[in-house]
Design a protein around this motif. Structure first.
Motif, PDB file in Angstrom:
ATOM      1  N   MET A 165     -78.094 -59.475  37.770  1.00 12.38           N
ATOM      2  CA  MET A 165     -78.105 -60.382  38.916  1.00 12.38           C
ATOM      3  C   MET A 165     -79.544 -60.695  39.314  1.00 12.38           C
ATOM      4  O   MET A 165     -80.388 -59.803  39.431  1.00 12.38           O
ATOM      5  N   LEU A 166     -79.835 -61.976  39.505  1.00 12.77           N
ATOM      6  CA  LEU A 166     -81.194 -62.388  39.851  1.00 12.77           C
ATOM      7  C   LEU A 166     -81.520 -62.048  41.302  1.00 12.77           C
ATOM      8  O   LEU A 166     -80.646 -62.084  42.175  1.00 12.77           O
ATOM      9  N   PRO A 167     -82.790 -61.705  41.581  1.00 14.89           N
ATOM     10  CA  PRO A 167     -83.167 -61.394  42.967  1.00 14.89           C
ATOM     11  C   PRO A 167     -83.067 -62.633  43.865  1.00 14.89           C
ATOM     12  O   PRO A 167     -83.272 -63.756  43.416  1.00 14.89           O
ATOM     13  N   ILE A 168     -82.735 -62.385  45.134  1.00 16.92           N
ATOM     14  CA  ILE A 168     -82.660 -63.460  46.122  1.00 16.92           C
ATOM     15  C   ILE A 168     -84.059 -63.725  46.647  1.00 16.92           C
ATOM     16  O   ILE A 168     -84.736 -62.812  47.135  1.00 16.92           O
ATOM     17  N   LYS A 169     -84.508 -64.975  46.550  1.00 13.69           N
ATOM     18  CA  LYS A 169     -85.858 -65.323  46.998  1.00 13.69           C
ATOM     19  C   LYS A 169     -85.871 -65.953  48.388  1.00 13.69           C
ATOM     20  O   LYS A 169     -86.851 -65.839  49.119  1.00 13.69           O
ATOM     21  N   VAL A 170     -84.803 -66.642  48.740  1.00 12.78           N
ATOM     22  CA  VAL A 170     -84.696 -67.231  50.075  1.00 12.78           C
ATOM     23  C   VAL A 170     -83.341 -66.835  50.650  1.00 12.78           C
ATOM     24  O   VAL A 170     -82.310 -67.079  50.034  1.00 12.78           O
ATOM     25  N   GLU A 171     -83.370 -66.215  51.805  1.00 15.25           N
ATOM     26  CA  GLU A 171     -82.137 -65.764  52.457  1.00 15.25           C
ATOM     27  C   GLU A 171     -82.126 -66.254  53.902  1.00 15.25           C
ATOM     28  O   GLU A 171     -82.990 -65.887  54.701  1.00 15.25           O
ATOM     29  N   VAL A 172     -81.167 -67.084  54.221  1.00 15.15           N
ATOM     30  CA  VAL A 172     -81.037 -67.655  55.565  1.00 15.15           C
ATOM     31  C   VAL A 172     -79.669 -67.284  56.118  1.00 15.15           C
ATOM     32  O   VAL A 172     -78.652 -67.520  55.461  1.00 15.15           O
ATOM     33  N   LYS A 173     -79.643 -66.692  57.310  1.00 15.23           N
ATOM     34  CA  LYS A 173     -78.376 -66.266  57.906  1.00 15.23           C
ATOM     35  C   LYS A 173     -78.259 -66.757  59.347  1.00 15.23           C
ATOM     36  O   LYS A 173     -79.152 -66.506  60.166  1.00 15.23           O
TER      37      LYS A 173
END
Length: 321
Positions: free
Chosen positions: A1-9
């Motif tokens: 699984m590729l790392p998350i670079k942008v995370e918006v919640k």
């Protein structure tokens, strides 16, 4: 699984009484070109400003390459490369001088800086123009310099605001070819705000915004598959008449840019739409100037999900973006 670079919640933002973003959530994996698509007033410019750390966070959370904004603002900014819609180059300096001064802002000096500049000049096919004043370059070449400037410090995330503004279609295709190279060779994560369907089609995933809310977030192919069949478009100077007639035939047309769009009904196949189109043309050929049947586009998806057309006539601003 590729790392998350942008995370918006659950991101929300208001300008006074006007809500620009309302509970926006999405994640972008490493090496993905993500399009932020929306009509003017959808919230995409506000989202760009927050992700670029130009606006404060008032509600929700944002992580950039694992760094929380604003708590780790300095670290978050260090992984960002930003290309603004408005030109940021000094036109009285050469291409090389613009890149040199950009490097100095990131404490780059000497051999390392020269090497990075040379690599980017070669990558963007600008080596022969490095001594040219920026003001002598075409709009497309200037955009290339802007992108080179944005990644000089080797960021992990590149954010571009309306990158095709002011350049012709050929230059636009050229810029996108460079973005594909940055994704494929450098595994750069790229976010592009746009109101152009053509640009959104080029992205790996598309976030469609409308009135500050997320309409959908997926690949262009999966979004188009939300509409199960073909689209019938009817052009006429007698729109009101044809709208009533189509309704009387048991279908619900939607007005878009002076035309009527008709989708398949539940349980139908594409052949049914062809038969309906032929019948409509036979009955009302004197009133129909053009009739087309086509595969669904992202604009059709927007219309399908929101019930209204994709308007781009009004200009975004700080209070209505």
């Amino acid at each position: 699984m590729l790392p998350i670079k942008v995370e918006v919640k659950n991101l929300s933002f208001s300008y006074g009484d006007r809500q620009a973003l309302d509970g926006v959530s999405f994640e972008v994996e490493e090496g993905t070109i993500a399009g932020i698509l929306g009509p003017n007033g959808s919230g995409k410019t506000t989202l760009f400003r927050i992700l670029s750390t130009l606006l404060p966070l008032t509600s929700g959370s944002v992580k950039l390459s694992g760094f929380s904004y604003p708590q780790e603002g300095s670290s978050a900014r260090s992984v960002l490369g930003i290309v603004f819609q408005s030109p940021s180059l000094d036109k009285k300096l050469t291409v090389e001088e613009n890149l040199l001064h950009q490097g100095h802002l990131y404490n780059l000096r000497g051999k390392e800086l020269r090497q990075r500049i040379d690599e980017l000049l070669e990558l963007f096919h600008l080596s022969e123009r490095k001594k040219d004043l920026v003001e002598t370059l075409s709009g497309g070449l200037q955009r290339r310099v802007e992108v080179a400037k944005g990644i000089l410090h080797r960021p992990e995330i590149l954010i571009l605001d309306e990158p095709s503004t002011g350049i012709d279609p050929a230059a636009r295709r050229e810029i996108w070819n460079y973005l594909f190279t940055l994704r494929n060779e450098l595994r750069l994560t790229i976010l592009v705000t746009t109101h152009l369907m053509e640009e959104a089609e080029r992205c790996d995933k598309v976030l469609i915004l409308d009135k500050g809310k997320v309409v959908c977030w997926d690949s262009p192919d999966r979004l188009r598959s939300l509409i199960p069949g073909l689209i019938l478009t009817v052009h006429s100077s007698y729109i009101e008449l044809l709208e009533k007639e189509i309704l009387s035939l048991g279908r619900t047309p939607i007005k878009v840019n002076g035309a009527l769009h008709v989708e398949l009904r539940k349980g139908e196949n594409n052949q049914s739409l062809f038969e309906f189109a032929a019948d409509l043309l036979e009955r009302y050929h004197h009133h129909i100037s053009a009739l087309t049947i086509s595969k669904p586009s992202l604009e059709d998806v927007f219309l399908h999900l929101t019930g209204h057309q994709f308007l781009i006539g009004e200009k975004d601003n700080a209070t209505a973006s």
